[in-house]
Write an enzyme that holds these catalytic residues in place. Structure first.
Site: not given
Ligand code: RFL
Ligand code: PHB
Length: 385
Positions: A287, A379, A195, A291, A72
């Site tokens: 989110p 961004y 957005y 980031k 993008h």
């Molecule tokens: P995770 O992905 O939570 O992975 C942690 C893992 O640890 C396991 N765990 C254990 N394992 C062994 N023993 C234990 N005691 C444990 N306790 C926990 C868990 O099962 C899991 O598998 O952390 P990590 O690797 O630091 O990754 C971080 C990302 O997942 C998170 O920051 C992003 O998803 C945030 N996020 C977004 N980030 C972006 O950069 N761009 C985006 O567009 C974006 N959109 C989002 C998002 C997060 C969202 N939600 C649902 C929180 C959109 C949403 C809706």
């Molecule tokens: C997504 O595609 O899930 C997404 C994209 C941008 C955001 C958050 C989530 O700021």
């Protein structure tokens, strides 16, 4: 049992760290409490900074990303019934890529297993010692101990690593709203992300592929998902995205639906003795700025470099600087995510004066190249030091 680096958590942070260490000849074991299918299908992030895609490509796991990722060059801010494009590439020379976190996790798991990597699923860490270094985990009805040189706490916000750091200082903010996110089997109604700031609340139109849309709605923080049957979600999205020029939102079958609280959180420092926190274990951003995953990736790049130096030369200089190096980047992303969130959402407690200020700021970002450039450079992501 013994390894060089015990990695707690098989999310993007833990899996990428294990892969980067392997490329430097450093052994690790990944302990993940959930099963493989669960971690490969947990719906989360979608937007990757150029630094993140570069890191995946440079480390040899970018093949499918290059084929299927959607590059993008801009995004749309929509308010007052009209769209305002922010030309990200025109303003910064950089791009962002839509490629789901589920796919990154699948690519990393497949690559680690193909390289003979040791990922133990359904292995829940229940105890750890940051000085003797060792972790204790339960799996298959047994409790085992893994001795190591270092522990990487990549176990997300609800993991066991952060509580094991004594004297931690934490900073947090909870927002008076949450996001209801859906995945829908329908062609996206837009090529670039939208957005939208509306009096009814924030909405985001993202996508996953030419046939799958990803959409989010601002809802109250304690909202019950049962209050949101599909028809209500589509009506609300249509209302918040409505423009004066007849733009249409395509509707389709909803295949995933979940509510996520919005939170900012930082723990300092990100190190205790031989335990290093990385990713969501150390910090959370709302989110809106996209980031979280990108920060998890930059943390483990910095950690992998530091461990590489340690094993190659015996020097702990980079390990000693790990927490400060990460936290500088983390706090910049915290500010940007807070700023994007407060710019675009409706705070139910906001006064009419504050709503007018918010609108004035949106007008400014949409009309001033200086203001738009500031949004754009944050961004697309600042360079990793
Ligand atoms: P995770 O992905 O939570 O992975 C942690 C893992 O640890 C396991 N765990 C254990 N394992 C062994 N023993 C234990 N005691 C444990 N306790 C926990 C868990 O099962 C899991 O598998 O952390 P990590 O690797 O630091 O990754 C971080 C990302 O997942 C998170 O920051 C992003 O998803 C945030 N996020 C977004 N980030 C972006 O950069 N761009 C985006 O567009 C974006 N959109 C989002 C998002 C997060 C969202 N939600 C649902 C929180 C959109 C949403 C809706
Ligand atoms: C997504 O595609 O899930 C997404 C994209 C941008 C955001 C958050 C989530 O700021």
């Amino acid at each position: 049992m013994r390894t060089q680096v015990a990695i707690i958590g098989g999310g993007p942070a833990g899996l990428l760290l294990s892969h980067l260490l392997h490329l430097q000849g450093i052994d690790s074991v990944v302990l993940e409490s959930r099963d493989r299918d669960y971690v490969e299908h947990r719906q989360r992030a979608g937007m990757l900074e150029q630094g993140t895609t570069d890191a995946l490509r440079d480390s040899g796991v970018g093949e499918r990303l290059d084929r299927e990722g959607l590059v993008h060059h801009g995004l749309e801010l929509r308010f007052g019934g009209a769209g305002h494009r922010i030309p990200l590439t025109g303003l910064t020379g950089r791009t962002v890529t839509v490629y789901a976190q589920t796919e990154i996790v699948k690519d990393l798991v497949a690559r680690r297993l193909a390289d003979g990597g040791d990922i133990r699923f359904e292995a829940e860490v229940v105890d750890l010692d940051a000085s003797a270094p060792r972790v204790t985990y339960r799996g298959g009805g047994e409790t085992r101990t893994l001795d190591c040189d270092y522990i990487a706490g990549c176990d997300g916000f609800h993991g066991v690593s952060r509580p094991a750091v004594p004297g931690l200082r934490t900073f947090s903010r909870d927002y008076p709203f949450a996001w209801l996110g859906i995945l829908a089997g329908v062609r996206p109604s837009t090529e670039e992300l939208i957005y939208a700031s509306h009096d009814r609340g924030f909405a985001l139109h993202s996508l996953r592929s030419p046939t799958v849309s990803r959409l989010y709605l601002q809802v109250p923080p304690d909202e019950d998902i049962a209050a949101w049957p599909d028809a209500r979600i589509w009506d609300e999205l249509a209302a918040r995205f409505a423009t004066g020029d007849g733009w249409k939102l395509h509707e389709g079958p909803v295949t995933d639906k979940a509510i996520t609280p919005m939170r900012s959180f930082v723990a300092e420092p990100m190190r205790h003795d031989r335990l290093f926190l990385a990713g969501d274990a150390g910090h959370i951003v709302p989110p809106t700025g996209a980031k979280g995953l990108n920060l998890a990736v930059s943390d483990v790049i910095i950690l992998a470099r530091a461990l590489t130096e340690r094993y190659a030369t015996g020097s702990e200089t980079l390990l000693d600087g790990y927490s400060d190096a990460c936290l500088r980047r983390v706090w910049r992303a915290e500010h940007f995510s807070y700023w994007m969130t407060t710019l675009l959402h409706v705070d139910p407690a906001a006064t009419a004066f504050e709503r007018r200020l918010q609108r004035a700021h949106l007008d400014y970002v949409a009309s001033s190249e200086a203001a738009a450039t500031s949004l754009a450079e944050n961004y697309v992501g600042l360079p990793i030091e």
